[in-house]
Design a protein around this motif. Structure first.
Motif, short mmCIF file in Angstrom:
data_model
loop_
_atom_site.label_atom_id
_atom_site.label_comp_id
_atom_site.label_asym_id
_atom_site.label_seq_id
_atom_site.Cartn_x
_atom_site.Cartn_y
_atom_site.Cartn_z
N ALA A 52 -7.92 -1.55 -6.88
CA ALA A 52 -8.25 -2.03 -5.24
C ALA A 52 -9.42 -1.15 -4.67
N ALA A 53 -10.36 -1.29 -5.83
CA ALA A 53 -11.67 -0.70 -5.53
C ALA A 53 -11.72 0.82 -4.93
N ARG A 105 -9.33 2.03 -3.01
CA ARG A 105 -8.57 2.17 -2.11
C ARG A 105 -7.33 2.82 -2.11
N VAL A 155 -6.35 0.12 3.25
CA VAL A 155 -6.00 -1.41 2.71
C VAL A 155 -6.11 -2.25 3.89
N LYS A 181 -9.97 -2.26 4.80
CA LYS A 181 -10.77 -2.73 3.76
C LYS A 181 -11.84 -1.58 3.47
N ILE A 218 1.33 -5.30 10.05
CA ILE A 218 0.93 -5.41 8.67
C ILE A 218 2.40 -5.30 7.59
#
Lengths: 420, 167
Positions: free
Chosen positions: A9-10, A12, A77, A80, A205
């Protein structure tokens, strides 16, 4: 292909040692808190030093620790945006862990200097955490409900620091004439402002993610955010200037905010795609329901409606609402993160069901619920015996939760060995 | 999760909804049947479920994954998002063989029925498929769809939606 988890996730997804060191330490302080409470049970208002130690082992040692680990991992997350300096997460951890330990030992053995040093270290740790949260939130415009609540939490945290620092130093130097209003404002900011806002913001979330449903209504979410923010402002001001009507108004607004958010989450949950959500939502929903109940107890305490209402308020707030909710979330996100970090060199990851020891989790929940009810009844009826039985049940529950964590770790290890 | 604003996000979401509905039906059936009791494939409901498993779980997942790997992930990589797409592609690599084996077992069972051994294998693979795919969809709904909304311009979004509809 070999997957490097740190690149997921880059970037993250933080290295696993960051969230799990917070979670593991929270599990340890959780056991310690119940043990201290069981040994020093009391059933009347006015907290003794050991009970104050148990209370802070829960608030700082468990709630803030879980909040730090979870928000360092989950906020990036949601926003972003990667955490700019993971090393500062580790700094936060060491400051908080050392600080909480010294603070609790100082309270337990009546050593004001240790309380001041421990409080100062924990405050410094929380300050680094607040800086990291604010840095991650800067410039984020989408997801206003999550980021709005997170902003209030970060600002509250700074205010908690200032008031908590003053109170801790006062224990050593004794320069404050009247500290009860500061203590009340500190408690409201810590429980509702910092922990409560983070819990409510992230629930918008986390719950849809676990149940596979859409985000709750933005309109209702904004209403809840407004009520929560204004409620907190009124309640803290009311506490500081010692104006009960303002405090009560703040409490009522907070209840509206929680109610609106809970309503929108329940509506979202009803429309979920994943119908079989299992046992794991039960502690989360009970925690959500206990929030407004805690405020009702607070209003009862404010107008002196029954004996020990103040103790019941603190109990329902910290343990009934926040601890129930956060442990429910923790037992779900630990295997989730462990699974994402468990890719073996041959590319396999374990199934969630292979990692979750549901028996331990159910035992924890049953014992925790018994503890909440017994201690609450102990305060209502002024029974030290009931408080002690409840605390022992809580201790057994905390040990069960530790069993859940150890079993998770063992299963990950076994999976890795079998798939090496 | 969030409100889906992109066209391709909506199409992928529709696929997810369909897949979850079928996976839940399969999960319910497998739990009720247990691994010890092979079902009667002459039963209409069982026949329909096996057909769905053979078609949707194998073919549709292959199509959905193929589109993401062939078109969507490269577009996101161009926009700067590579870590998440690498991770999701890796998960595809784990789910795909399970889906293919499950599809093959379903097709064989439609012709020949289940033996105790083939049913045990189908039961175990089916539950693994349900769990892996739902966990994967959770991540796509949470991370991938929001990345699409944040990173892809309307023209790329429209092009991808057209390609997905044609695939």
């Amino acid at each position: 292909m070999i997957i490097d988890p740190s690149q997921n996730a880059a970037g993250r997804l933080l290295p696993p040692d960051i969230p799990f060191r917070f979670f593991g330490t929270a599990i340890f302080f959780h056991i310690l808190a119940w043990a201290v409470l069981a040994l020093n049970a009391q059933s009347a208002d006015g907290l003794s030093w050991p009970v104050l130690a148990a209370l802070h082992l829960i608030t700082l040692g468990v709630l803030a620790m879980v909040a730090a680990g979870a928000s360092f991992q989950l906020l990036p997350v949601a926003t972003k945006r990667a955490v700019r300096a993971p090393v500062l997460c580790r700094v936060t951890y060491w400051l908080m862990t050392g600080g909480v330990a010294l603070f609790a030992v100082g309270l337990l053995f009546n050593l004001p200097v240790l309380v001041a040093v421990g409080g100062g270290l924990a405050a410094l740790g929380l300050l680094v955490m607040a800086i990291l949260l604010v840095d991650n939130l800067m410039g984020v415009e989408d997801m206003p409900i999550v980021t709005g609540h997170a902003w209030i939490a970060a600002l509250s945290l700074v205010a908690v620091e200032v008031l908590g620092g003053l109170l801790a130093i006062n224990l050593a130097l004794g320069f404050l004439d009247n500290r009860s209003s500061l203590m009340l404002a500190h408690g409201i900011l810590a429980a509702f402002g910092f922990m409560g806002m983070l819990a409510q913001g992230f629930s918008t979330i986390l719950l849809p993610m676990f149940a596979l449903s859409f985000a709750p209504s933005q309109r209702l979410g904004k209403g809840a955010l407004l009520c929560n923010g204004l409620g907190l402002l009124f309640a803290v001001t009311g506490a500081l200037i010692e104006e009960p009507s303002l405090l009560a108004l703040g409490g009522l607004l907070g209840m509206c905010g929680m109610g609106i958010l809970a309503w929108s989450l329940a509506a979202t949950y009803r429309k979920r795609m994943r119908k079989r959500t299992g046992f794991f939502f039960l502690p989360i929903w009970i925690g959500v329901a206990a929030g407004p109940l805690a405020i009702l107890c607070g209003l009862a305490a404010l107008f002196d409606l029954f004996a020990n209402a103040g103790a019941l308020f603190i109990w329902m707030l910290v343990v009934g609402w926040l601890l129930t909710f956060l442990m429910g979330v923790l037992q779900r996100i630990m295997p989730f993160l462990a699974s994402m970090h468990s890719a073996t060199p041959n590319g396999r990851t374990p199934l969630l069901s292979q990692l979750m020891a549901e028996g331990w989790a159910k035992a924890h929940f049953a014992l925790h619920l018994t503890a909440v009810l017994c201690v609450g009844a102990g305060f209502l009826f002024g029974s030290v015996l009931l408080v002690r039985i409840g605390a022992l049940s809580g201790l057994a529950g905390a040990l069960s939760f530790a069993g859940y964590g150890v079993e998770l770790f063992t299963r990950v290890r076994r999976f890795r060995l079998e798939n090496a | 999760m969030f409100t889906i604003s992109s066209k391709i996000g909506q199409l992928l979401h529709q696929d997810h909804v369909q897949a979850i509905a079928l996976l839940q039906k399969l999960e319910q059936f497998l739990i009720a049947q247990t691994s010890k009791r092979p079902p009667d494939v002459a039963n209409d409901a069982v026949k329909a479920l096996l057909k769905d498993v053979a078609y949707i779980i194998d073919d549709e997942i292959t199509r959905h994954f193929g589109f993401e790997e062939g078109h969507l992930f490269p577009a996101l990589a161009e926009a700067g998002e590579t870590g998440m797409t690498t991770f999701l592609a890796h998960e595809h690599g784990m789910i795909r063989p399970v889906a293919q084996e499950l599809g093959a077992l379903a097709r064989t069972a439609m012709q020949e029925g289940f033996t105790p051994d083939s049913w045990k294998q189908f039961h175990s693979l089916g539950l693994e498929m349900v769990e892996r795919e739902i966990f994967h969809i959770q991540k796509e709904e949470m991370g991938l769809l929001s990345a699409i909304s944040a990173l892809l311009d309307p023209m790329t979004d429209a092009e991808l939606a057209m390609k997905f509809s044609e695939s």
